[in-house]
Structure formats: structure tokens, C-alpha cells
Write a protein that holds these residues in place. Structure first.
Motif, PDB file in Angstrom:
ATOM      1  N   LEU A  72       0.699  -1.195   0.036  1.00  0.00           N
ATOM      2  CA  LEU A  72      -0.148   0.200   0.214  1.00  0.00           C
ATOM      3  C   LEU A  72       0.872   0.889   0.564  1.00  0.00           C
ATOM      4  O   LEU A  72       0.225   2.473  -0.381  1.00  0.00           O
ATOM      5  CB  LEU A  72      -0.604  -0.122   1.033  1.00  0.00           C
ATOM      6  N   ASP A  73       2.056   1.202   0.714  1.00  0.00           N
ATOM      7  CA  ASP A  73       2.836   1.507   0.703  1.00  0.00           C
ATOM      8  C   ASP A  73       4.017   1.668   0.167  1.00  0.00           C
ATOM      9  O   ASP A  73       4.187   0.164   0.018  1.00  0.00           O
ATOM     10  CB  ASP A  73       3.860   2.678   1.962  1.00  0.00           C
ATOM     11  N   ARG A  74       5.510   2.477  -0.623  1.00  0.00           N
ATOM     12  CA  ARG A  74       6.130   2.026  -1.281  1.00  0.00           C
ATOM     13  C   ARG A  74       7.619   2.810  -0.225  1.00  0.00           C
ATOM     14  O   ARG A  74       7.970   3.926   0.280  1.00  0.00           O
ATOM     15  CB  ARG A  74       6.527   2.855  -3.108  1.00  0.00           C
ATOM     16  N   LEU A  99      -7.678  -1.654  -1.867  1.00  0.00           N
ATOM     17  CA  LEU A  99      -5.803  -2.161  -2.569  1.00  0.00           C
ATOM     18  C   LEU A  99      -5.269  -3.367  -2.586  1.00  0.00           C
ATOM     19  O   LEU A  99      -4.497  -4.186  -2.768  1.00  0.00           O
ATOM     20  CB  LEU A  99      -5.848  -0.781  -2.742  1.00  0.00           C
ATOM     21  N   VAL A 146      -7.117  -5.615  -4.691  1.00  0.00           N
ATOM     22  CA  VAL A 146      -6.996  -6.024  -6.317  1.00  0.00           C
ATOM     23  C   VAL A 146      -4.967  -4.927  -6.231  1.00  0.00           C
ATOM     24  O   VAL A 146      -5.565  -2.956  -6.464  1.00  0.00           O
ATOM     25  CB  VAL A 146      -7.930  -4.904  -6.963  1.00  0.00           C
ATOM     26  N   PRO A 147      -3.841  -5.538  -5.833  1.00  0.00           N
ATOM     27  CA  PRO A 147      -2.742  -4.643  -5.899  1.00  0.00           C
ATOM     28  C   PRO A 147      -2.559  -3.685  -7.009  1.00  0.00           C
ATOM     29  O   PRO A 147      -1.950  -3.133  -7.402  1.00  0.00           O
ATOM     30  CB  PRO A 147      -2.239  -5.303  -5.155  1.00  0.00           C
ATOM     31  N   ARG A 179      -2.807  -1.391  -9.637  1.00  0.00           N
ATOM     32  CA  ARG A 179      -3.545   0.025  -9.155  1.00  0.00           C
ATOM     33  C   ARG A 179      -4.457   0.440 -10.375  1.00  0.00           C
ATOM     34  O   ARG A 179      -5.801   1.362 -10.597  1.00  0.00           O
ATOM     35  CB  ARG A 179      -2.553   1.523  -8.333  1.00  0.00           C
ATOM     36  N   THR A 230      -1.892   5.095  -9.112  1.00  0.00           N
ATOM     37  CA  THR A 230      -0.419   4.729  -9.346  1.00  0.00           C
ATOM     38  C   THR A 230       0.434   5.059  -8.618  1.00  0.00           C
ATOM     39  O   THR A 230       1.657   4.590  -8.240  1.00  0.00           O
ATOM     40  CB  THR A 230      -0.365   4.729 -10.770  1.00  0.00           C
ATOM     41  N   ARG A 231       0.516   6.657  -8.319  1.00  0.00           N
ATOM     42  CA  ARG A 231       1.780   7.476  -7.490  1.00  0.00           C
ATOM     43  C   ARG A 231       1.891   7.062  -6.170  1.00  0.00           C
ATOM     44  O   ARG A 231       3.247   7.051  -5.213  1.00  0.00           O
ATOM     45  CB  ARG A 231       2.168   8.859  -8.143  1.00  0.00           C
ATOM     46  N   ASP A 251       1.220   6.522  -1.887  1.00  0.00           N
ATOM     47  CA  ASP A 251       1.007   5.244  -1.278  1.00  0.00           C
ATOM     48  C   ASP A 251      -1.179   5.825  -0.597  1.00  0.00           C
ATOM     49  O   ASP A 251      -1.784   6.468  -0.247  1.00  0.00           O
ATOM     50  CB  ASP A 251       1.537   6.064   0.394  1.00  0.00           C
ATOM     51  N   ALA A 252      -1.490   4.628  -0.526  1.00  0.00           N
ATOM     52  CA  ALA A 252      -2.445   4.495  -0.164  1.00  0.00           C
ATOM     53  C   ALA A 252      -2.848   5.007   1.251  1.00  0.00           C
ATOM     54  O   ALA A 252      -1.836   4.632   2.026  1.00  0.00           O
ATOM     55  CB  ALA A 252      -2.969   3.552  -0.378  1.00  0.00           C
TER      56      ALA A 252
END
Lengths: 315, 244
Positions: A52-54, B89, B92-93, B95, B240-241, B243-244
Motif C-alpha cells: 500500500l505504501d512504497r 487495494l 486489487v493491488p 492499481r 498509481t503514484r 501511498d494508499a
């Protein structure tokens, strides 16, 4: 095997490191307690594992693959991150149905997990009217939906009533017993002590410990034995000769506490002297004491309350 | 991941949240109520039949577009209440797939509702129009009805794209609704030219029998489509860029 591997994981938010070069592994078949003060990086780590976070650097994998590379991931990994995350105007059943359908999980699983988490009778009610404990159960139901081999649960016992806490404890034990990988974060030490086999402890985003719970408690508490004997004078003298400090127990009921000794050592002394012993047991520190010893030493608590100082007043 | 399964899941999400499904129904309801009231009481926006009969017949689309904005915004914003998007997410990762599925469901639902709204309210008003009543045979009428459905869908997508970017229906609605209702109205009278390219004015060209201004009916709708695509690209970039 479906282990969780976290390798050299780092995450920064606005230049501040929330997770700092973290490396650990969560193995299947046991419950791993994920501990640390508020802000230590537990939730961030879970979000990083779930893609969820990169991360700024490093990797997190589940069963050797990045989470985002899993096909229909709910069938492999179930997660509870935030029990508030279900939309308030959906019914419990619709919330689970939308998740299940996306991963082609059969509809009967929705009813099964509702049953399993005790929400069957509330399935058609809107989440808005749910208590915190019910939302928590719904979050756990969502995590169980895909019958996953790996579970990540962030504070699952939050808001549960005493009956719910016993239920979650037994659930976690059962899931680990079935060979699943179970990672459970918590800030309740006494609660964690009832279900965890293994501990991963964080402080300020760094790994402080990754050990079996038993070893963790032993390592962070000093040995102490409680003993009750028929011949106090003789035993006290014998122990003193061996260099053990003996103190009367707090209850004044004839029990002593022997510092820095194990039950084996005290038992051996008593046997040699022929002193009858009525009671002999290691006093183990609780997980909470061990945890506090560790995090205090490591200066890990970021948001600890300042020590109270007595205000001085000029008269 | 199966795209069909993800589409189905997104449809369940929209269907099961009152605000978004309610807004979708409101597109039709608002248009119908407004249209029937206007025609049944005073005989239409310009009862003497002096105006553009096609534009008059679809006058209610101006009001339906508010509901279309609300639909596009709430369909997306329901993901950003209490971090629900993390659940989505985690399921469904991929995005872009998540974004495309939600956008597609918004597009299809808004287009279907928009077309039904346009045709039904076209006829419902004309039933009260008496001697001035027109049918689909009237020049530009069929084009205007189809165009109205497309226009409502594009406006919903415009709002959806902005909501992916701003993550709040309140922000998007308080930005777009005053903009469409007032700014475009005022600016439109002051400066023709630039105002013709605003998302709503450009797209509403197709509601006229003989549109005046720089853009023709389809070119105008194309400009609205470009606005929607721009908003969706910004939204896709954010999904897409970030952080969720």
C-alpha cells in the motif's frame, strides 16, 4: 512456504524514518506478536508488506513474492489494518461481498466468515450502527475471507469485549495450529502473552528483538525464586553461604524471594542440606515487564510521558 | 486478476453505498421533476415557442448535471473515507486495474442513466407542450438526446477524475458546482471565445438545434471529453503514484 520476509526495509515520511533498515522473517505455524511503542513503525511495516505504501529501499515479500505480484491476493494474505475502513453506509454483507467478488472467492465464504465471527445476525445491517467491537469482527471476517495462509492483523483485539478477547485468542492459536503464518500487532502486553509464540519488537522503526517469547522474557528479566521451607534458619544460612540474597516475601506468609537464583539452584542447596521444601518456583517476569525493560533501555518510546517533576515555588 | 471480477466488485460498491447510488438515481429524478414542473405549469422554458425547441426540451439537463457531478464524486470518494481504499487495494493491488474498473463502472452507469434521462424527459416535457410539441424527428433532437446522455456521463467522469486526485467529494463538489452554475454563466456572457471551451459550455452545444459559438455540437462534446480525460489522467497518476 508462505513466510513473510522483510529485508532491509526503509520508509521515510517527510524526511523522517518511520521504518529504518528493518529485517525480519515471520514463519508459518506460530503466532508472531508484533510489538513496539506508538509510532514505532508497526502499522507502516504492515502497509509496506501489503504494497500500500512504497518503501524508500528494501523489500517485503510474502511466500517469496511481492504482495502486488500476487494473483487474487486475498486467497493468500488476509489483513486487518483499520476496523473503521468499512464504509459506514454499506451493510456488513455487501462490504464482504465486494471484496470476495474481486478475488473470485465463492459467495458462500461471505456467509461462513460472518458466521465464524459472530456477525451472521447483523449481516444485513449497515456498518454505521456497528459498535467498535463489531467493526473489529467485520475486519477480521474480511481477513479470513479468502482462507489465506498468511494473516496480518493490526491490533485485532481493539474494542472487543472480554468474550471477544478470549475468542480472538483462540482464533489466533487455531490459525497458527493449522500451519498459517500469523502476524499480530498489539500494544497490550498481557494480551499478547496469551497468544504469541514469537515476538518481533520495534522501536523508532528499528528492530529491537526477533526471538521466541519465552527467550525474550528470560533475557529481559532477572532470575528470582520463590521458596517456602520447614527450616528457615538452616536454609537461609546455606543460601547465604552460596552468596544468594534472601528477602522475605511481601505477604509475610513464610515465603522468601531468592534473587539471582533459579529453582534448580535453590532446590539443589536445599537437598544437600536436607532441608524440607514445601514450595519452590521460578518467579518469571511478565511480558510487560520484559518489554518495558527492553524499550526503556533502547530509548524506544517516542511519545513517552515526561517524568513528573515537583514544581518548586518561591515563597 | 480477472477484470470482470473487479468490475463486478466495483458495481457492488457503487450499488451498496447510499450516497453514490442515490446520486445516480437523482440524475434521472431531478431532470424528470424539473422538466415536468416546468412544462406542466408554464409550458416550458419559453412557452411561446420562440426559442430553440430542442434546447428547451432538454433544459433540465443543466440541473441533472449537478447530480451527475455528485455521482461521479461520491462513487470515488467512498474509497477515501476512513482509508477504505486500503481494503480495496489490498484486494486489487494492480492499481491501474482498480482505477480502470471503477472509472468504467462510473462511465457505464452514468451513460445508461444519462441516456434514459435524456429520452424520457424529452418526451415527458413534450407531452405537456401542446401545439409546440416536437418529436425525435425534429432536426437535431435525436442528436441532442444522445448527446445529453454522453454529456452527463462525461461530467460524471470529470468529477470522478478530480475526486481520485483530491480524495474528497466535498472538495470536488464545492469546486465544480459553483463553477458550473455561476462562473461559467457569468464568464460566458462576458467573454465569448475562451468561455466556449469550458467543460460544461462546450459540451452543452450539442443540446441545441443550431448551436452558436466557436464549437459545433460534436466538437463541443469532444472538448468536454478532453476535460474529462485530463481529469482522469490526473486521477490515474494520483492513484498509481501515491501511498494508499
Amino acid at each position: 512456504m508462505t513466510s513473510i520476509h522483510v529485508t532491509d526495509l526503509t520508509k521515510e515520511y517527510g524526511g523522517k524514518r518511520a521504518v529504518d533498515r528493518l529485517t525480519f522473517t515471520v514463519e508459518p505455524g506460530r503466532v508472531t506478536g508484533f510489538l513496539g511503542p506508538n509510532g514505532a513503525g508497526k502499522s507502516t511495516t504492515m502497509r509496506l508488506v501489503l504494497g500500500l505504501d512504497r518503501p524508500a529501499s528494501g523489500t517485503a515479500t510474502v511466500g517469496g513474492r511481492a504482495y502486488t505480484a500476487l494473483d487474487e491476493p486475498l486467497r493468500t494474505v488476509g489483513a486487518l489494518l483499520d476496523a473503521q475502513a468499512a464504509h459506514a453506509s454499506r451493510t456488513a454483507r455487501d462490504h464482504l461481498r465486494a471484496l470476495a467478488v474481486s478475488n473470485r472467492i465463492p459467495a458462500r465464504r461471505v456467509d461462513e466468515v460472518l458466521e465464524e465471527t459472530g456477525l451472521a445476525s447483523a449481516a444485513r445491517r449497515r456498518v454505521r450502527v456497528f459498535s467498535l467491537g463489531m467493526r473489529q469482527r467485520l475486519g477480521i471476517a474480511a481477513a479470513l475471507l479468502g482462507d489465506p495462509a498468511v494473516l496480518l492483523l493490526d491490533e485485532p483485539s481493539n474494542g472487543l469485549d472480554p468474550e471477544g478477547i478470549v475468542w480472538i485468542r483462540e482464533l489466533l492459536r487455531r490459525l497458527a495450529g493449522e500451519g498459517r503464518t500469523v502476524l499480530v500487532s498489539s500494544h497490550l502486553m498481557n494480551e499478547t502473552a496469551t497468544f504469541a509464540d514469537h515476538l518481533v519488537v520495534l522501536g523508532r522503526g528499528r528492530l529491537l528483538a526477533d526471538v521466541p517469547m519465552r527467550d525474550f522474557i528470560d533475557a529481559h528479566s532477572h532470575a528470582r525464586v520463590r521458596v517456602r521451607t520447614g527450616d528457615p534458619v538452616l536454609l537461609r544460612a546455606a543460601l547465604a553461604r552460596q552468596g544468594y540474597a534472601v528477602a522475605d516475601g511481601a505477604d509475610g506468609d513464610g515465603r522468601w524471594l531468592v534473587e539471582g537464583a533459579t529453582a534448580e539452584q535453590v532446590g539443589a542447596v536445599a537437598a544437600r542440606e536436607g532441608v524440607p521444601v514445601f514450595e519452590l518456583a521460578d518467579e518469571r517476569a511478565s511480558l510487560e515487564q520484559a518489554y518495558l525493560a527492553l524499550t526503556t533501555d533502547a530509548g524506544a518510546a517516542e511519545f513517552a510521558a515526561a517524568p513528573r517533576t515537583t514544581p518548586t515555588r518561591e515563597v | 486478476m480477472s477484470p470482470t471480477a473487479v468490475l463486478h466488485s466495483e458495481w457492488i460498491k457503487i450499488r451498496s453505498v447510499r450516497s453514490s447510488f442515490g446520486a445516480l438515481l437523482a440524475v434521472f429524478a431531478v431532470a424528470l421533476v424539473f422538466n415536468v414542473l416546468l412544462y406542466a405549469t408554464v409550458g416550458g422554458p419559453e412557452p411561446d415557442g420562440a426559442g430553440d425547441p430542442v434546447a428547451d426540451a432538454l433544459f433540465q439537463i443543466t440541473f441533472a448535471q449537478i447530480a451527475a457531478i455528485a455521482f461521479g464524486a461520491t462513487a470515488v470518494s467512498s474509497e477515501y473515507v476512513h482509508g477504505a481504499v486500503r481494503n480495496s487495494l489490498a484486494a486489487v493491488p494492480h492499481r491501474s486495474l482498480f482505477f480502470a474498473a471503477k472509472t468504467a463502472v462510473v462511465a457505464v452507469a452514468a451513460l445508461g442513466t444519462g441516456l434514459v434521462t435524456a429520452f424520457v424527459t424529452f418526451f415527458s416535457g413534450q407531452a405537456f407542450a401542446g401545439e409546440h410539441a416536437i418529436g425525435l424527428g425534429e432536426p437535431g433532437a435525436l442528436r441532442a438526446c444522445v448527446g445529453a446522455g454522453l454529456y452527463l456521463a462525461l461530467i460524471a467522469l470529470f468529477a470522478a477524475g478530480l475526486t481520485f486526485l483530491l480524495r474528497s467529494a466535498v472538495a470536488v463538489m464545492s469546486l465544480l458546482i459553483p463553477f458550473l452554475l455561476m462562473v461559467s454563466f457569468v464568464v460566458g456572457d462576458v467573454s465569448a471565445g475562451v468561455a466556449d471551451y469550458l467543460p460544461d459550455r462546450a459540451g452543452r452545444q450539442i443540446l441545441h438545434q443550431d448551436p452558436v459559438g466557436a464549437l459545433g455540437p460534436w466538437a463541443g462534446l469532444g472538448v468536454t471529453a478532453l476535460w474529462a480525460v485530463a481529469a482522469l489522467l490526473a486521477g490515474w497518476w494520483a492513484v498509481t503514484r501515491r501511498d494508499a
